[in-house]
Motif scaffolding. Structure first.
Motif, PDB file in Angstrom:
ATOM      1  N   SER A 166      14.220  -2.868  -3.423  1.00  0.00           N
ATOM      2  CA  SER A 166      13.493  -2.483  -2.425  1.00  0.00           C
ATOM      3  C   SER A 166      12.958  -1.202  -2.785  1.00  0.00           C
ATOM      4  O   SER A 166      13.923  -0.517  -3.339  1.00  0.00           O
ATOM      5  CB  SER A 166      14.423  -2.377  -0.964  1.00  0.00           C
ATOM      6  N   LEU A 167      11.742  -0.814  -2.699  1.00  0.00           N
ATOM      7  CA  LEU A 167      11.117   0.470  -3.084  1.00  0.00           C
ATOM      8  C   LEU A 167      10.514   0.913  -1.871  1.00  0.00           C
ATOM      9  O   LEU A 167       9.993   0.371  -1.141  1.00  0.00           O
ATOM     10  CB  LEU A 167      10.223   0.205  -4.152  1.00  0.00           C
ATOM     11  N   PHE A 168      10.704   2.283  -1.658  1.00  0.00           N
ATOM     12  CA  PHE A 168      10.013   3.058  -0.630  1.00  0.00           C
ATOM     13  C   PHE A 168       8.891   3.682  -1.282  1.00  0.00           C
ATOM     14  O   PHE A 168       9.203   4.615  -2.279  1.00  0.00           O
ATOM     15  CB  PHE A 168      11.205   3.997  -0.249  1.00  0.00           C
ATOM     16  N   LEU A 169       7.696   3.455  -0.883  1.00  0.00           N
ATOM     17  CA  LEU A 169       6.366   3.861  -1.311  1.00  0.00           C
ATOM     18  C   LEU A 169       5.679   4.089  -0.534  1.00  0.00           C
ATOM     19  O   LEU A 169       5.498   3.357   0.674  1.00  0.00           O
ATOM     20  CB  LEU A 169       5.852   2.623  -2.288  1.00  0.00           C
ATOM     21  N   THR A 170       4.680   5.026  -0.583  1.00  0.00           N
ATOM     22  CA  THR A 170       3.677   5.342   0.416  1.00  0.00           C
ATOM     23  C   THR A 170       2.606   4.499  -0.120  1.00  0.00           C
ATOM     24  O   THR A 170       2.589   3.826  -1.115  1.00  0.00           O
ATOM     25  CB  THR A 170       3.196   6.888   0.273  1.00  0.00           C
ATOM     26  N   ASP A 171       1.539   4.435   0.645  1.00  0.00           N
ATOM     27  CA  ASP A 171       0.419   3.517   0.467  1.00  0.00           C
ATOM     28  C   ASP A 171      -0.193   3.665  -0.940  1.00  0.00           C
ATOM     29  O   ASP A 171      -0.356   3.043  -1.751  1.00  0.00           O
ATOM     30  CB  ASP A 171      -0.595   3.370   1.504  1.00  0.00           C
ATOM     31  N   GLU A 172      -0.286   5.169  -1.170  1.00  0.00           N
ATOM     32  CA  GLU A 172      -0.861   5.490  -2.598  1.00  0.00           C
ATOM     33  C   GLU A 172       0.172   5.280  -3.705  1.00  0.00           C
ATOM     34  O   GLU A 172      -0.405   4.932  -4.539  1.00  0.00           O
ATOM     35  CB  GLU A 172      -1.129   7.004  -2.430  1.00  0.00           C
ATOM     36  N   GLU A 173       1.225   5.439  -3.210  1.00  0.00           N
ATOM     37  CA  GLU A 173       2.201   5.150  -4.443  1.00  0.00           C
ATOM     38  C   GLU A 173       2.338   3.551  -4.749  1.00  0.00           C
ATOM     39  O   GLU A 173       2.530   3.184  -6.063  1.00  0.00           O
ATOM     40  CB  GLU A 173       3.635   5.540  -4.072  1.00  0.00           C
ATOM     41  N   LEU A 174       2.046   2.685  -3.669  1.00  0.00           N
ATOM     42  CA  LEU A 174       2.084   1.433  -3.847  1.00  0.00           C
ATOM     43  C   LEU A 174       0.813   0.952  -4.679  1.00  0.00           C
ATOM     44  O   LEU A 174       0.953   0.182  -5.580  1.00  0.00           O
ATOM     45  CB  LEU A 174       1.839   0.649  -2.540  1.00  0.00           C
ATOM     46  N   VAL A 175      -0.170   1.481  -4.395  1.00  0.00           N
ATOM     47  CA  VAL A 175      -1.457   1.351  -5.455  1.00  0.00           C
ATOM     48  C   VAL A 175      -1.266   1.864  -6.737  1.00  0.00           C
ATOM     49  O   VAL A 175      -1.650   1.065  -7.892  1.00  0.00           O
ATOM     50  CB  VAL A 175      -2.760   1.917  -4.830  1.00  0.00           C
ATOM     51  N   GLU A 176      -0.508   2.786  -6.909  1.00  0.00           N
ATOM     52  CA  GLU A 176      -0.274   3.265  -8.398  1.00  0.00           C
ATOM     53  C   GLU A 176       0.696   2.388  -9.096  1.00  0.00           C
ATOM     54  O   GLU A 176       0.674   2.018 -10.249  1.00  0.00           O
ATOM     55  CB  GLU A 176       0.152   4.702  -8.333  1.00  0.00           C
ATOM     56  N   PHE A 177       1.688   2.018  -8.145  1.00  0.00           N
ATOM     57  CA  PHE A 177       2.615   1.067  -8.777  1.00  0.00           C
ATOM     58  C   PHE A 177       2.016  -0.269  -9.353  1.00  0.00           C
ATOM     59  O   PHE A 177       2.170  -0.968 -10.335  1.00  0.00           O
ATOM     60  CB  PHE A 177       3.617   0.861  -7.752  1.00  0.00           C
ATOM     61  N   ILE A 178       1.195  -0.748  -8.282  1.00  0.00           N
ATOM     62  CA  ILE A 178       0.481  -2.123  -8.637  1.00  0.00           C
ATOM     63  C   ILE A 178      -0.348  -1.898  -9.907  1.00  0.00           C
ATOM     64  O   ILE A 178      -0.560  -2.619 -10.773  1.00  0.00           O
ATOM     65  CB  ILE A 178      -0.286  -2.403  -7.366  1.00  0.00           C
ATOM     66  N   ASP A 235      -0.046   0.276 -12.181  1.00  0.00           N
ATOM     67  CA  ASP A 235       0.704   0.194 -13.341  1.00  0.00           C
ATOM     68  C   ASP A 235       1.160  -1.280 -14.027  1.00  0.00           C
ATOM     69  O   ASP A 235       1.118  -1.550 -15.020  1.00  0.00           O
ATOM     70  CB  ASP A 235       2.088   1.130 -13.240  1.00  0.00           C
ATOM     71  N   LEU A 236       1.671  -1.874 -12.943  1.00  0.00           N
ATOM     72  CA  LEU A 236       2.098  -3.307 -13.253  1.00  0.00           C
ATOM     73  C   LEU A 236       0.858  -4.066 -13.847  1.00  0.00           C
ATOM     74  O   LEU A 236       1.172  -4.950 -14.858  1.00  0.00           O
ATOM     75  CB  LEU A 236       2.475  -4.055 -12.007  1.00  0.00           C
ATOM     76  N   ARG A 237      -0.242  -4.089 -13.291  1.00  0.00           N
ATOM     77  CA  ARG A 237      -1.436  -4.657 -14.003  1.00  0.00           C
ATOM     78  C   ARG A 237      -1.670  -4.424 -15.383  1.00  0.00           C
ATOM     79  O   ARG A 237      -1.896  -5.040 -16.228  1.00  0.00           O
ATOM     80  CB  ARG A 237      -2.678  -4.200 -13.189  1.00  0.00           C
ATOM     81  N   MET A 238      -1.340  -3.190 -15.688  1.00  0.00           N
ATOM     82  CA  MET A 238      -1.859  -2.557 -17.024  1.00  0.00           C
ATOM     83  C   MET A 238      -0.719  -3.172 -17.994  1.00  0.00           C
ATOM     84  O   MET A 238      -0.944  -3.715 -18.940  1.00  0.00           O
ATOM     85  CB  MET A 238      -1.776  -1.155 -16.965  1.00  0.00           C
ATOM     86  N   VAL A 239       0.624  -3.210 -17.461  1.00  0.00           N
ATOM     87  CA  VAL A 239       1.692  -3.997 -18.532  1.00  0.00           C
ATOM     88  C   VAL A 239       1.280  -5.365 -18.547  1.00  0.00           C
ATOM     89  O   VAL A 239       1.518  -5.729 -19.598  1.00  0.00           O
ATOM     90  CB  VAL A 239       3.272  -3.624 -17.596  1.00  0.00           C
ATOM     91  N   TYR A 240       1.061  -6.033 -17.571  1.00  0.00           N
ATOM     92  CA  TYR A 240       0.721  -7.469 -17.555  1.00  0.00           C
ATOM     93  C   TYR A 240      -0.448  -7.589 -18.315  1.00  0.00           C
ATOM     94  O   TYR A 240      -0.465  -8.386 -19.140  1.00  0.00           O
ATOM     95  CB  TYR A 240       0.237  -7.980 -16.327  1.00  0.00           C
TER      96      TYR A 240
END
Length: 188
Positions: A132-144, A146-151
């Motif tokens: 479980s990650l605690f993320l603001t909406d902005e942090e979620l967008v950044e996380f997604i 980042d994942l897209r770039m890795v993928y």
């Protein structure tokens, strides 16, 4: 009744065909060699369905002894995604049905792995976890992003000696908003 794009893509056999055609071009014979557990008639039927649905395309035709062997590829990997508009139009039952198909595909992949005579989960890099990650909406967008770039970086790899195909799945499920928890975190 015409199958939706999601139904076409999430069919277990078709999903495996698509996965093998990402970043490479293969004939039906080569696909048969890569997917030996799928009966030939079923493989050909599902290739035909993917071509008709324009998920995969014939990229070349090779004349062989009086016949023509077709070479297939995923023409546009972006066609494999479902738009937010399409997702929002689906009923709860449709979403649950698609999620069940998604999970069933993963279970099939894992079962095929476990069915091998020799497995070494650690050496093979097998893992599944939940966090479980605690993320603001902005942090979620950044996380997604980042994942897209890795993928995206790893998705550019072509099959070659020393590389094994590895199935990676991501599921994100938000918890219901908890105003009390948000206020508690704000006061810290």
């Amino acid at each position: 009744m015409k199958e939706s794009k999601v139904d076409v893509i999430l069919h277990p056999v078709r999903m495996r065909i698509i996965q093998n055609l990402i970043n490479q071009q293969l004939t039906s014979q080569q696909l048969k060699e890569m997917l030996p557990d799928i009966p030939q008639a079923s493989l050909y039927r599902n290739i035909k369905k993917l071509v008709e649905s324009e998920v995969i395309h014939v990229v070349d035709e090779i004349p062989i002894r009086g016949t023509v062997e077709k070479v297939y590829s995923v023409h546009d990997p972006n066609l494999l995604t479902i738009s937010p508009d399409e997702m929002n139009k689906m009923s709860k039952e449709e979403h649950m049905g698609f999620f069940i198909k998604f999970i069933a595909n993963l279970m099939g992949e894992y079962e095929r792995y476990l069915s091998k005579e020799q497995i070494d989960l650690l050496a093979d890099g097998v893992s599944f976890r939940q966090t479980s990650l605690f993320l603001t909406d902005e942090e979620l967008v950044e996380f997604i992003n980042d994942l897209r770039m890795v993928y995206a970086k790893a998705a550019q790899n072509k099959p070659e000696k020393g590389r094994r195909k590895r199935t990676v799945a991501t599921i994100m499920i938000p918890e219901e908003k908890n105003d009390a928890g948000e206020k508690e975190n704000e006061s810290k």
